[in-house]
Design a protein around this motif. Structure first.
Motif, PDB file in Angstrom:
ATOM      1  N   ASP A 214       1.432  -3.358  -7.154  1.00 31.29           N
ATOM      2  CA  ASP A 214       0.610  -3.172  -6.043  1.00 31.29           C
ATOM      3  C   ASP A 214      -0.576  -3.634  -6.579  1.00 31.29           C
ATOM      4  O   ASP A 214      -1.434  -4.341  -5.593  1.00 31.29           O
ATOM      5  CB  ASP A 214       0.766  -2.047  -5.445  1.00 31.29           C
ATOM      6  CG  ASP A 214       0.357  -0.460  -6.315  1.00 31.29           C
ATOM      7  OD1 ASP A 214       0.170  -0.975  -7.413  1.00 31.29           O
ATOM      8  OD2 ASP A 214       0.073   0.368  -5.606  1.00 31.29           O
ATOM      9  N   TYR A 215      -1.159  -3.394  -7.530  1.00 30.56           N
ATOM     10  CA  TYR A 215      -2.257  -3.838  -8.062  1.00 30.56           C
ATOM     11  C   TYR A 215      -2.430  -5.393  -8.304  1.00 30.56           C
ATOM     12  O   TYR A 215      -3.200  -6.073  -7.986  1.00 30.56           O
ATOM     13  CB  TYR A 215      -2.938  -3.219  -9.224  1.00 30.56           C
ATOM     14  CG  TYR A 215      -3.391  -1.625  -9.295  1.00 30.56           C
ATOM     15  CD1 TYR A 215      -3.190  -1.006  -7.902  1.00 30.56           C
ATOM     16  CD2 TYR A 215      -3.653  -1.019 -10.307  1.00 30.56           C
ATOM     17  CE1 TYR A 215      -3.556   0.314  -7.718  1.00 30.56           C
ATOM     18  CE2 TYR A 215      -4.024   0.329 -10.218  1.00 30.56           C
ATOM     19  CZ  TYR A 215      -3.793   0.841  -9.116  1.00 30.56           C
ATOM     20  OH  TYR A 215      -4.083   2.327  -8.953  1.00 30.56           O
ATOM     21  N   GLU A 261      -5.057  -2.181   1.828  1.00 30.74           N
ATOM     22  CA  GLU A 261      -3.712  -1.491   1.786  1.00 30.74           C
ATOM     23  C   GLU A 261      -3.154  -1.127   0.740  1.00 30.74           C
ATOM     24  O   GLU A 261      -2.446  -0.051   0.297  1.00 30.74           O
ATOM     25  CB  GLU A 261      -2.982  -1.874   3.103  1.00 30.74           C
ATOM     26  CG  GLU A 261      -3.790  -1.774   4.307  1.00 30.74           C
ATOM     27  CD  GLU A 261      -2.954  -2.242   5.414  1.00 30.74           C
ATOM     28  OE1 GLU A 261      -2.000  -3.211   5.172  1.00 30.74           O
ATOM     29  OE2 GLU A 261      -3.248  -2.270   6.876  1.00 30.74           O
ATOM     30  N   ASP A 264      -4.344   1.267  -1.602  1.00 34.72           N
ATOM     31  CA  ASP A 264      -4.552   2.578  -1.018  1.00 34.72           C
ATOM     32  C   ASP A 264      -5.961   2.902  -0.484  1.00 34.72           C
ATOM     33  O   ASP A 264      -6.397   4.190  -0.594  1.00 34.72           O
ATOM     34  CB  ASP A 264      -4.196   3.819  -1.868  1.00 34.72           C
ATOM     35  CG  ASP A 264      -2.588   3.556  -2.367  1.00 34.72           C
ATOM     36  OD1 ASP A 264      -2.410   4.004  -3.550  1.00 34.72           O
ATOM     37  OD2 ASP A 264      -1.737   3.384  -1.482  1.00 34.72           O
ATOM     38  N   SER A 265      -6.523   2.139   0.200  1.00 33.07           N
ATOM     39  CA  SER A 265      -7.807   2.184   0.731  1.00 33.07           C
ATOM     40  C   SER A 265      -7.719   2.717   2.246  1.00 33.07           C
ATOM     41  O   SER A 265      -7.400   2.049   2.949  1.00 33.07           O
ATOM     42  CB  SER A 265      -8.760   1.031   0.582  1.00 33.07           C
ATOM     43  OG  SER A 265     -10.043   1.088   1.204  1.00 33.07           O
ATOM     44  N   PRO A 266      -8.479   3.758   2.599  1.00 32.33           N
ATOM     45  CA  PRO A 266      -8.344   4.209   3.869  1.00 32.33           C
ATOM     46  C   PRO A 266      -9.296   3.111   4.624  1.00 32.33           C
ATOM     47  O   PRO A 266     -10.228   2.644   4.286  1.00 32.33           O
ATOM     48  CB  PRO A 266      -9.332   5.601   3.996  1.00 32.33           C
ATOM     49  CG  PRO A 266      -9.899   5.685   2.662  1.00 32.33           C
ATOM     50  CD  PRO A 266      -9.309   4.725   1.785  1.00 32.33           C
TER      51      PRO A 266
END
Length: 271
Positions: A214-215, A261, A264-266
């Motif tokens: 994902d990174y 996203e 995992d950033s809100p």
């Protein structure tokens, strides 16, 4: 433009006459200012074609370089530029080949490789800055001061190991087996032998042993975003085909929402 240490920097200068047509200067001199304040002077530079001057300079120092072209006599001119030289391999969470695949580039076409490598480095550093930790494994050297309890907090995490630990003058060297560290916080302290005291120089690797997929995907999206906002979408479907634009003129994102996203950033307003 940034080059790796030891690479060849191609420096160019174009000269025109009063009517805007290519023309040679009487004499062209090139002065390269190095990071240590010394200079390299090329006098004269011979044109490779009418009005076109090229010099290939092999870099020997890391840091900011200045470039000064001065043409005298016929068609006098002057021009100043800069370029940077990296002292270590660039940070890259994805390969050049994979970035080309993301952009649907021909692997055999190397015309944009230098620029694309710069965007890969920029995107990779943006991911690390957003996550607040090192992802691409690399070595760091830094001087830190121990607190009253003999503890030191290293700047770059996650810490993978301690390579060397010593005082700045080298008179005291700690056996790394006598030290313990917390990989995630970077806190180091002695578990046996001499406690850490005063200023201490550390050399250590930090980062992840495996870069999560994902990174990598987030980095590819950032690279594509950087390329598209500079060069245009190259015929891509607006919004990436799913109704969500990655860039709108005047309303661009520092980091595309898709990348955030994956990291995992809100998102604002999203529970």
């Amino acid at each position: 433009m940034a080059y790796d240490l030891g690479a060849v920097a191609r420096l160019t200068m174009a000269v025109t006459d009063a009517d805007g047509a290519p023309a040679d200067s009487g004499t062209m001199v090139l002065t390269i200012g190095l990071p240590d304040d010394s200079t390299v002077v090329v006098d004269p530079v011979t044109p490779t074609a009418t009005g076109s001057y090229v010099h290939d300079y092999t870099t020997t120092q890391a840091g900011r370089h200045t470039v000064r072209w001065v043409g005298t006599g016929a068609n006098p001119t002057a021009y100043t530029d800069v370029f940077d030289v990296r002292d270590a391999a660039p940070v890259a969470l994805v390969s050049l080949r994979r970035a080309k695949g993301q952009l649907n580039f021909d692997e055999d076409d190397t015309s944009d490789d230098t620029e694309l490598r710069g965007m890969i480095t920029g995107g990779s550093l943006a991911v690390e800055r957003h996550l607040g930790r090192i992802v691409a494994r690399r070595s760091f050297t830094e001087r830190r001061t121990a607190d009253r309890r003999g503890r030191v907090l290293l700047s770059h995490v996650p810490v993978l190991a301690l390579t060397t630990v010593q005082t700045p003058d080298g008179t005291t060297v700690w056996d790394v087996d006598d030290l313990e560290f917390d990989p995630d916080s970077g806190m180091v302290a002695a578990k046996a032998g001499r406690a850490l005291r005063g200023d201490v120089d550390f050399t250590y690797p930090a980062g992840l042993r495996i870069v999560p997929e994902d990174y990598q995907l987030a980095t590819l999206i950032i690279v594509q975003h950087l390329w598209e906002t500079q060069r245009g979408r190259m015929g891509a479907v607006p919004g990436g085909g799913d109704g969500e634009p990655t860039y709108i003129s005047g309303k661009g994102f520092a980091l595309p929402r898709r990348a955030l996203e994956l990291l995992d950033s809100p998102l604002p307003g999203v529970a």
